[in-house]
Design an enzyme around this catalytic site. Structure first.
Site, mmCIF file in Angstrom:
data_model
loop_
_atom_site.group_PDB
_atom_site.id
_atom_site.type_symbol
_atom_site.label_atom_id
_atom_site.label_comp_id
_atom_site.label_asym_id
_atom_site.label_seq_id
_atom_site.Cartn_x
_atom_site.Cartn_y
_atom_site.Cartn_z
ATOM 1 N N LYS A 147 0.833 -1.217 0.000
ATOM 2 C CA LYS A 147 0.000 0.000 0.000
ATOM 3 C C LYS A 147 0.866 1.265 0.000
ATOM 4 O O LYS A 147 0.654 2.161 -0.819
ATOM 5 C CB LYS A 147 -0.905 -0.009 1.244
ATOM 6 N N ASN A 148 1.815 1.330 0.919
ATOM 7 C CA ASN A 148 2.528 2.599 1.068
ATOM 8 C C ASN A 148 3.516 2.861 -0.065
ATOM 9 O O ASN A 148 3.955 3.998 -0.243
ATOM 10 C CB ASN A 148 3.182 2.689 2.449
ATOM 11 N N CYS A 175 -5.334 8.299 8.785
ATOM 12 C CA CYS A 175 -5.638 7.818 10.134
ATOM 13 C C CYS A 175 -5.262 8.878 11.168
ATOM 14 O O CYS A 175 -4.311 9.634 10.974
ATOM 15 C CB CYS A 175 -4.867 6.533 10.416
ATOM 16 N N ARG A 213 -0.591 15.465 12.709
ATOM 17 C CA ARG A 213 0.230 14.915 11.621
ATOM 18 C C ARG A 213 0.748 16.084 10.774
ATOM 19 O O ARG A 213 0.203 16.401 9.731
ATOM 20 C CB ARG A 213 -0.572 13.908 10.788
ATOM 21 N N GLN A 246 8.145 19.267 7.576
ATOM 22 C CA GLN A 246 9.378 18.786 6.935
ATOM 23 C C GLN A 246 9.217 18.693 5.417
ATOM 24 O O GLN A 246 10.171 18.888 4.672
ATOM 25 C CB GLN A 246 9.812 17.432 7.518
ATOM 26 N N ASP A 304 3.500 0.457 12.117
ATOM 27 C CA ASP A 304 2.272 -0.055 11.504
ATOM 28 C C ASP A 304 1.981 -1.505 11.906
ATOM 29 O O ASP A 304 0.953 -2.062 11.511
ATOM 30 C CB ASP A 304 2.344 0.082 9.974
ATOM 31 N N ARG A 322 -9.147 0.152 3.535
ATOM 32 C CA ARG A 322 -8.189 1.115 2.989
ATOM 33 C C ARG A 322 -6.848 0.455 2.669
ATOM 34 O O ARG A 322 -6.134 0.922 1.790
ATOM 35 C CB ARG A 322 -7.926 2.232 4.010
HETATM 36 N N1 EPU Z 1 6.456 14.367 11.167
HETATM 37 C C1 EPU Z 1 6.756 15.675 11.467
HETATM 38 N N2 EPU Z 1 6.777 16.588 10.441
HETATM 39 C C2 EPU Z 1 6.548 16.238 9.154
HETATM 40 C C3 EPU Z 1 6.237 14.887 8.854
HETATM 41 C C4 EPU Z 1 6.206 13.974 9.895
HETATM 42 O O1 EPU Z 1 6.971 16.025 12.617
HETATM 43 O O2 EPU Z 1 6.605 17.099 8.272
HETATM 44 C C5 EPU Z 1 6.414 13.377 12.254
HETATM 45 C C6 EPU Z 1 5.033 12.726 12.422
HETATM 46 O O3 EPU Z 1 4.179 13.503 13.242
HETATM 47 C C7 EPU Z 1 5.399 11.390 13.019
HETATM 48 C C8 EPU Z 1 6.762 11.058 12.377
HETATM 49 O O4 EPU Z 1 7.268 12.315 11.904
HETATM 50 O O5 EPU Z 1 5.564 11.514 14.396
HETATM 51 C C9 EPU Z 1 6.721 10.088 11.234
HETATM 52 O O6 EPU Z 1 5.793 10.527 10.258
HETATM 53 P P1 EPU Z 1 5.936 10.139 8.712
HETATM 54 O O7 EPU Z 1 5.984 11.388 7.927
HETATM 55 O O8 EPU Z 1 7.039 9.156 8.544
HETATM 56 O O9 EPU Z 1 4.536 9.421 8.445
HETATM 57 P P2 EPU Z 1 3.642 9.505 7.155
HETATM 58 O O10 EPU Z 1 4.500 9.657 5.951
HETATM 59 O O11 EPU Z 1 2.524 10.448 7.363
HETATM 60 C C10 EPU Z 1 3.796 6.958 6.616
HETATM 61 C C11 EPU Z 1 2.822 5.838 6.426
HETATM 62 C C12 EPU Z 1 2.185 5.464 7.748
HETATM 63 C C13 EPU Z 1 3.297 5.077 8.740
HETATM 64 C C14 EPU Z 1 4.348 6.187 8.835
HETATM 65 C C15 EPU Z 1 5.554 5.800 9.670
HETATM 66 C C16 EPU Z 1 2.067 6.244 4.183
HETATM 67 C C17 EPU Z 1 0.972 6.676 3.279
HETATM 68 N N3 EPU Z 1 1.803 6.274 5.480
HETATM 69 O O12 EPU Z 1 3.036 8.044 7.137
HETATM 70 O O13 EPU Z 1 1.407 4.310 7.483
HETATM 71 O O14 EPU Z 1 2.756 4.875 10.020
HETATM 72 O O15 EPU Z 1 4.818 6.530 7.517
HETATM 73 O O16 EPU Z 1 6.159 4.664 9.148
HETATM 74 O O17 EPU Z 1 3.131 5.839 3.737
HETATM 75 C C18 EPU Z 1 -0.354 2.797 7.761
HETATM 76 O O18 EPU Z 1 0.001 2.256 6.701
HETATM 77 O O19 EPU Z 1 -1.193 2.290 8.551
HETATM 78 C C19 EPU Z 1 0.225 4.084 8.123
HETATM 79 C C20 EPU Z 1 -0.326 4.888 9.005
#
Ligand code: EPU
Length: 428
Positions: free
Chosen positions: A22-23, A117, A122, A126, A305, A397
């Site tokens: 998925k990701n 989610c 969120r 960055q 996850d 999803r």
């Molecule tokens: N964060 C920041 N600033 C940013 C971006 C992130 O502080 O600009 C923080 C977040 O708040 C969090 C950490 O950094 O504490 C990690 O966030 P990340 O950006 O890595 O998460 P994401 O890209 O929003 C993806 C996956 C999630 C998975 C996370 C961590 C996708 C679409 N989603 O989310 O997957 O939990 O990486 O590995 O790739 C899932 O599949 O169930 C899912 C939630």
């Protein structure tokens, strides 16, 4: 309204095949925007998050040909809009990838903030820092993220926090920028490597994906490609726990065992036997799991996850386990549902203390997010009686045919349509 009904107690046995990740899919599909030729993408999971992105591409002007259940051909040449309104973007987190992809294609993007989610705040600071490093001006007004650059020029960006989303988005914006972009403290997840491989298959010049320094040398043009998405690490891990929690034995096929190492290590620690093959793992469990402590971390650490699924297994372990969430601020919302089934879990901030019980009992529960929904299914598989899971749209999803896949290995699980009494009254 549909629910998933699980009659617990069956030991799972047999083979289950894992779908595409998925990701990775939700990053690769928006990335086609950077190209003007046909992209054929294979091993695409059949899940609602993917359907949403394919729909967005179509509505933006791409022509989309669904070849079969897991193959899609996208011709993005007709896309001429850099706008993604809230009606399209708030359904999922990965819609933020359209900011990077549209910036890369049009030097501008106007995208409503993403959904996804709810694990607390969120942020996308960055991502924005990366776009600004490439020369974009980013503002948030009228509820939209507005990014604009006269020209994108490569630069060096250090991520203050390891972020999958920011790493993907900066890669997307940098692929056709002028010169060299360096992302330091980059995320190293398998889906980051998959996105880089996909872009490189179209002629991009990305090095270092899978390490914490990624170098992207901008190119002028991306050409057509045929690309197969990697298997889903988290779907595989969820089936590994399904085998363990039911005291069963599953051969989980179409996986990359290397991606599962942190999960395999923890399952071995609690007493499961894991056998690795080239593209499969066999998981076998006899008796009650032992307790253990887990800390979730960015890759190659134990994946966040998999946290709800692992907590569910530990809820049945012999002894006290500690689960520490190292990525998200608030990813224990599902614990209330698990305790309805008899689990003994106390949460304090990012730490859960799990006192293992000998059995769980069925209860009506709900999926509070995608992986929490998977955890409810796992709890239901192990519990005495019939568990009824509500809010299953979260599960759809990210899990391709989970009910069918689990039934095929011996689970008593089905979907059932329920009429909401309020809707019934309204109809009369
Ligand atoms: N964060 C920041 N600033 C940013 C971006 C992130 O502080 O600009 C923080 C977040 O708040 C969090 C950490 O950094 O504490 C990690 O966030 P990340 O950006 O890595 O998460 P994401 O890209 O929003 C993806 C996956 C999630 C998975 C996370 C961590 C996708 C679409 N989603 O989310 O997957 O939990 O990486 O590995 O790739 C899932 O599949 O169930 C899912 C939630």
């Amino acid at each position: 309204m549909e629910k998933i009904i699980v009659n617990g107690g069956n030991r799972l046995k047999g083979e289950v095949s894992v779908s595409g990740a998925k990701n990775a899919a939700v990053a690769i599909l928006p990335a086609v925007l950077l190209c003007d030729e046909i992209c054929r993408i294979e091993n695409v999971p059949s899940i609602s998050d993917v359907n949403v992105i394919v729909r967005i591409l179509y509505e933006l002007g791409a022509s989309v040909k669904v070849i079969d259940n897991s193959t899609v051909e996208i011709d993005p040449s007709g896309i001429n809009s850099f706008m993604l309104p809230a009606s399209m973007s708030t359904k999922m987190r990965a819609s933020s990838y359209f900011i990077g992809a549209m910036l890369g294609r049009f030097n501008r993007a106007k995208v409503a903030p993403p959904g996804g989610c709810d694990f607390g705040v969120r942020p996308i600071d960055q991502h924005i820092k990366g776009f600004e490093t490439l020369g974009a001006t980013v503002t948030i007004d009228g509820g939209m993220v507005n990014a604009y650059a006269k020209e994108l020029i490569g630069g060096s960006v250090y991520l203050d926090k390891v972020s999958v989303g920011a790493t993907v988005n900066i890669m997307l914006a940098a692929v056709k920028a002028k010169g060299l972009t360096v992302i330091e403290n980059a995320a190293r997840e398998p889906h980051i490597v998959d996105l880089a491989n996909f872009l490189n298959s179209m002629g991009a010049d990305i090095m270092g994906a899978g390490t914490n320094v990624i170098k992207i040398r901008g190119v002028n043009y991306l050409h057509s490609t045929t690309y197969s998405i990697i298997p889903d690490q988290i779907e595989a891990g969820t089936y590994m726990i399904a085998a363990a929690i039911t005291g069963g034995e599953l051969l989980i096929k179409n996986v990359i065992p290397k991606h599962l190492e942190s999960i395999s290590a923890k399952l071995e620690e609690v007493g499961a036997t894991i056998e690795e093959f080239d593209e499969a793992v066999r998981v076998k469990m006899d008796g009650r799991p032992k307790c253990c402590n887990v800390l979730t971390m960015p890759h190659p650490g134990f994946p966040t996850d998999m946290q709800p699924q692992m907590t569910t297994l530990l809820a049945l372990a012999d002894g006290v386990s500690i689960m520490t969430e190292g990525v998200w601020d608030n990813r224990f919302k599902y614990v209330d549902q698990l305790t309805l089934m008899g689990a003994k879990v106390k949460v304090d901030g990012k730490v859960a203390v799990i006192t293992g019980v000998e059995f769980l009992s069925a209860a009506p529960v709900r999926a509070t997010d995608l992986r929490a929904g998977a955890a409810m299914i796992l709890a239901g598989l192990a519990a005495d009686g019939q568990t009824e899971i509500d809010n299953i749209e979260f599960i759809d999803r990210g899990y391709d045919n989970i009910v069918e896949k689990l039934s095929a290995v011996g689970a008593d699980i089905k979907r059932r349509e329920f009429i909401d009494p309020n809707e019934r009254r309204a109809a009369i």
